[in-house]
Design a protein around this motif. Structure first.
Motif, PDB file in Angstrom:
ATOM      1  N   THR A  92       0.830  -1.206   0.000  1.00  0.00           N
ATOM      2  CA  THR A  92       0.000   0.000   0.000  1.00  0.00           C
ATOM      3  C   THR A  92       0.865   1.255   0.000  1.00  0.00           C
ATOM      4  O   THR A  92       0.602   2.213  -0.742  1.00  0.00           O
ATOM      5  CB  THR A  92      -0.935   0.007   1.220  1.00  0.00           C
ATOM      6  N   LEU A  93       1.907   1.253   0.829  1.00  0.00           N
ATOM      7  CA  LEU A  93       2.785   2.418   0.909  1.00  0.00           C
ATOM      8  C   LEU A  93       3.492   2.662  -0.419  1.00  0.00           C
ATOM      9  O   LEU A  93       3.577   3.811  -0.883  1.00  0.00           O
ATOM     10  CB  LEU A  93       3.804   2.236   2.031  1.00  0.00           C
ATOM     11  N   LEU A  94       3.982   1.607  -1.043  1.00  0.00           N
ATOM     12  CA  LEU A  94       4.653   1.775  -2.343  1.00  0.00           C
ATOM     13  C   LEU A  94       3.697   2.331  -3.382  1.00  0.00           C
ATOM     14  O   LEU A  94       4.080   3.191  -4.194  1.00  0.00           O
ATOM     15  CB  LEU A  94       5.242   0.438  -2.817  1.00  0.00           C
ATOM     16  N   TRP A  95       2.465   1.867  -3.366  1.00  0.00           N
ATOM     17  CA  TRP A  95       1.482   2.388  -4.313  1.00  0.00           C
ATOM     18  C   TRP A  95       1.247   3.874  -4.074  1.00  0.00           C
ATOM     19  O   TRP A  95       1.162   4.672  -5.021  1.00  0.00           O
ATOM     20  CB  TRP A  95       0.175   1.617  -4.177  1.00  0.00           C
ATOM     21  N   LYS A  96       1.178   4.257  -2.782  1.00  0.00           N
ATOM     22  CA  LYS A  96       0.980   5.669  -2.446  1.00  0.00           C
ATOM     23  C   LYS A  96       2.199   6.504  -2.848  1.00  0.00           C
ATOM     24  O   LYS A  96       2.049   7.615  -3.379  1.00  0.00           O
ATOM     25  CB  LYS A  96       0.712   5.832  -0.951  1.00  0.00           C
ATOM     26  N   LEU A  97       3.394   6.004  -2.594  1.00  0.00           N
ATOM     27  CA  LEU A  97       4.604   6.740  -2.952  1.00  0.00           C
ATOM     28  C   LEU A  97       4.687   6.966  -4.458  1.00  0.00           C
ATOM     29  O   LEU A  97       5.227   7.972  -4.913  1.00  0.00           O
ATOM     30  CB  LEU A  97       5.849   5.987  -2.469  1.00  0.00           C
ATOM     31  N   LYS A  98       4.151   6.040  -5.205  1.00  0.00           N
ATOM     32  CA  LYS A  98       4.118   6.192  -6.661  1.00  0.00           C
ATOM     33  C   LYS A  98       3.029   7.169  -7.081  1.00  0.00           C
ATOM     34  O   LYS A  98       3.211   7.963  -8.024  1.00  0.00           O
ATOM     35  CB  LYS A  98       3.894   4.824  -7.315  1.00  0.00           C
ATOM     36  N   ASP A  99       1.917   7.144  -6.399  1.00  0.00           N
ATOM     37  CA  ASP A  99       0.750   7.939  -6.796  1.00  0.00           C
ATOM     38  C   ASP A  99       0.835   9.397  -6.338  1.00  0.00           C
ATOM     39  O   ASP A  99       0.387  10.301  -7.066  1.00  0.00           O
ATOM     40  CB  ASP A  99      -0.520   7.292  -6.221  1.00  0.00           C
ATOM     41  N   TRP A 100       1.383   9.637  -5.163  1.00  0.00           N
ATOM     42  CA  TRP A 100       1.433  11.004  -4.642  1.00  0.00           C
ATOM     43  C   TRP A 100       2.281  11.911  -5.539  1.00  0.00           C
ATOM     44  O   TRP A 100       3.224  11.461  -6.199  1.00  0.00           O
ATOM     45  CB  TRP A 100       2.013  11.017  -3.230  1.00  0.00           C
ATOM     46  N   GLU A 101       1.950  13.182  -5.530  1.00  0.00           N
ATOM     47  CA  GLU A 101       2.651  14.173  -6.352  1.00  0.00           C
ATOM     48  C   GLU A 101       3.664  14.941  -5.486  1.00  0.00           C
ATOM     49  O   GLU A 101       3.271  15.681  -4.581  1.00  0.00           O
ATOM     50  CB  GLU A 101       1.644  15.136  -6.982  1.00  0.00           C
ATOM     51  N   TYR A 102       4.931  14.758  -5.767  1.00  0.00           N
ATOM     52  CA  TYR A 102       5.999  15.422  -5.038  1.00  0.00           C
ATOM     53  C   TYR A 102       7.277  15.324  -5.861  1.00  0.00           C
ATOM     54  O   TYR A 102       7.371  14.529  -6.803  1.00  0.00           O
ATOM     55  CB  TYR A 102       6.203  14.796  -3.653  1.00  0.00           C
ATOM     56  N   THR A 103       8.257  16.138  -5.518  1.00  0.00           N
ATOM     57  CA  THR A 103       9.544  16.149  -6.206  1.00  0.00           C
ATOM     58  C   THR A 103      10.652  16.034  -5.177  1.00  0.00           C
ATOM     59  O   THR A 103      10.602  16.688  -4.127  1.00  0.00           O
ATOM     60  CB  THR A 103       9.715  17.455  -7.012  1.00  0.00           C
ATOM     61  N   VAL A 104      11.659  15.213  -5.469  1.00  0.00           N
ATOM     62  CA  VAL A 104      12.713  14.898  -4.499  1.00  0.00           C
ATOM     63  C   VAL A 104      14.074  15.415  -4.953  1.00  0.00           C
ATOM     64  O   VAL A 104      14.442  15.282  -6.123  1.00  0.00           O
ATOM     65  CB  VAL A 104      12.790  13.364  -4.270  1.00  0.00           C
ATOM     66  N   ILE A 105      14.798  16.001  -4.007  1.00  0.00           N
ATOM     67  CA  ILE A 105      16.205  16.373  -4.196  1.00  0.00           C
ATOM     68  C   ILE A 105      16.992  15.765  -3.041  1.00  0.00           C
ATOM     69  O   ILE A 105      16.645  15.977  -1.878  1.00  0.00           O
ATOM     70  CB  ILE A 105      16.407  17.897  -4.190  1.00  0.00           C
ATOM     71  N   THR A 106      18.040  15.012  -3.356  1.00  0.00           N
ATOM     72  CA  THR A 106      18.918  14.467  -2.317  1.00  0.00           C
ATOM     73  C   THR A 106      20.342  14.947  -2.551  1.00  0.00           C
ATOM     74  O   THR A 106      20.870  14.806  -3.659  1.00  0.00           O
ATOM     75  CB  THR A 106      18.872  12.928  -2.289  1.00  0.00           C
ATOM     76  N   VAL A 107      20.926  15.508  -1.500  1.00  0.00           N
ATOM     77  CA  VAL A 107      22.312  15.971  -1.537  1.00  0.00           C
ATOM     78  C   VAL A 107      23.087  15.180  -0.488  1.00  0.00           C
ATOM     79  O   VAL A 107      22.689  15.139   0.677  1.00  0.00           O
ATOM     80  CB  VAL A 107      22.420  17.477  -1.242  1.00  0.00           C
ATOM     81  N   VAL A 108      24.173  14.536  -0.913  1.00  0.00           N
ATOM     82  CA  VAL A 108      25.014  13.737  -0.017  1.00  0.00           C
ATOM     83  C   VAL A 108      26.413  14.335   0.000  1.00  0.00           C
ATOM     84  O   VAL A 108      26.956  14.695  -1.050  1.00  0.00           O
ATOM     85  CB  VAL A 108      25.096  12.262  -0.475  1.00  0.00           C
TER      86      VAL A 108
END
Length: 263
Positions: A92-108
């Motif tokens: 369920t969580l994976l389906w939501k993570l795919k469906d939700w609208e958001y943009t990710v930036i990761t800086v390491v």
């Protein structure tokens, strides 16, 4: 004009003293950009519904999604000790993570390489990562002709104060790449928003869920860690690569835009 918020979560610590230790070498910040009305109308209700569906909470203490507690199945996530419930929740969580609208930036940041490169003077690792992320966020807003603000999880009184001051300096003065006029046009406030984990901010919880898998992917991209398969984490990063990482507005490139390794 859309209004956005950047929610930021960290993995690791900023201490340079033990940068040579493989367990202390890397610090990452993951930022999740969410349009404000979407967050209010869709993300928050759906996250809270997900919590009610799978976890029993104290009526006076909200369930707070925290990856480490969920992985270790600590209260209030003890229901995940049942393999069937865990499998259903993960799906369920994976389906939501795919469906939700958001943009990710990761800086390491590789603190060991940072320390070697800047042997006399070293930029504070957390502030360095934040500075790079904010540059990318401001340009995201600029090209979308939108505005937004920034929220981080509290790290403690002194650290929060330093972070707030660093943010305000960028807002007021800009930097060598982006003039102050653009910072001030795109950001709606000169003040960084700081919240405690206990305040149940859904955007910060989403960032927490994504931060570790995304950091791991950046390190794997640069062969800085051993590739030990993580089935659930790999499923998350597949979703991020497919549709969630920030990309160059013309070329669609992810590297250096949605994922960045420092120095």
């Amino acid at each position: 004009m859309s209004l956005y918020r950047l929610y930021i979560d960290e993995v690791g610590n900023h201490d340079l003293t033990h940068a040579e230790d493989p367990n202390e070498r890397f610090l990452s910040l993951t930022g999740v950009i969410i349009e404000s009305q979407y967050c209010i109308n869709v993300l928050v209700p759906q996250i809270e519904d997900l919590k009610r569906r799978f976890f029993i909470a104290d009526p006076d203490v909200p369930v707070i999604f925290h990856r480490k507690d969920m992985v270790n199945k600590r209260r209030p996530f003890q229901a995940l000790r049942d393999p069937k419930i865990e499998a259903e929740f993960n799906e369920t969580l994976l389906w939501k993570l795919k469906d939700w609208e958001y943009t990710v930036i990761t800086v390491v940041i590789d603190k060991y390489a940072h320390k070697k490169k800047y042997s006399i003077w070293q930029y504070h690792p957390y502030h360095y990562c934040l500075f790079v992320m904010l540059e990318k966020y401001v340009l995201f807003l600029y090209y979308k002709k939108s505005t937004g603000d920034v929220m981080v999880e509290s790290r403690g009184g002194v650290e929060d104060k330093k972070l707030e001051e660093s943010y305000t300096r960028l807002y007021e003065n800009g930097d060598e790449y982006i003039p102050s006029e653009i910072w001030q046009h795109c950001l709606t406030s000169s003040q960084l928003k700081v919240r405690q984990k206990s305040q149940n901010v859904c955007g910060l919880q989403l960032a927490d869920l994504l931060a570790h898998p995304s950091r791991r992917e950046v390190l794997l991209d640069h062969s800085l860690i051993e590739d030990k398969r993580e089935v659930f984490g790999d499923s998350i990063t597949e979703i991020l690569r497919d549709s969630k990482y920030h990309r160059h507005y013309k070329t669609g490139e992810i590297d250096r835009f949605g994922k960045k390794l420092l120095p």
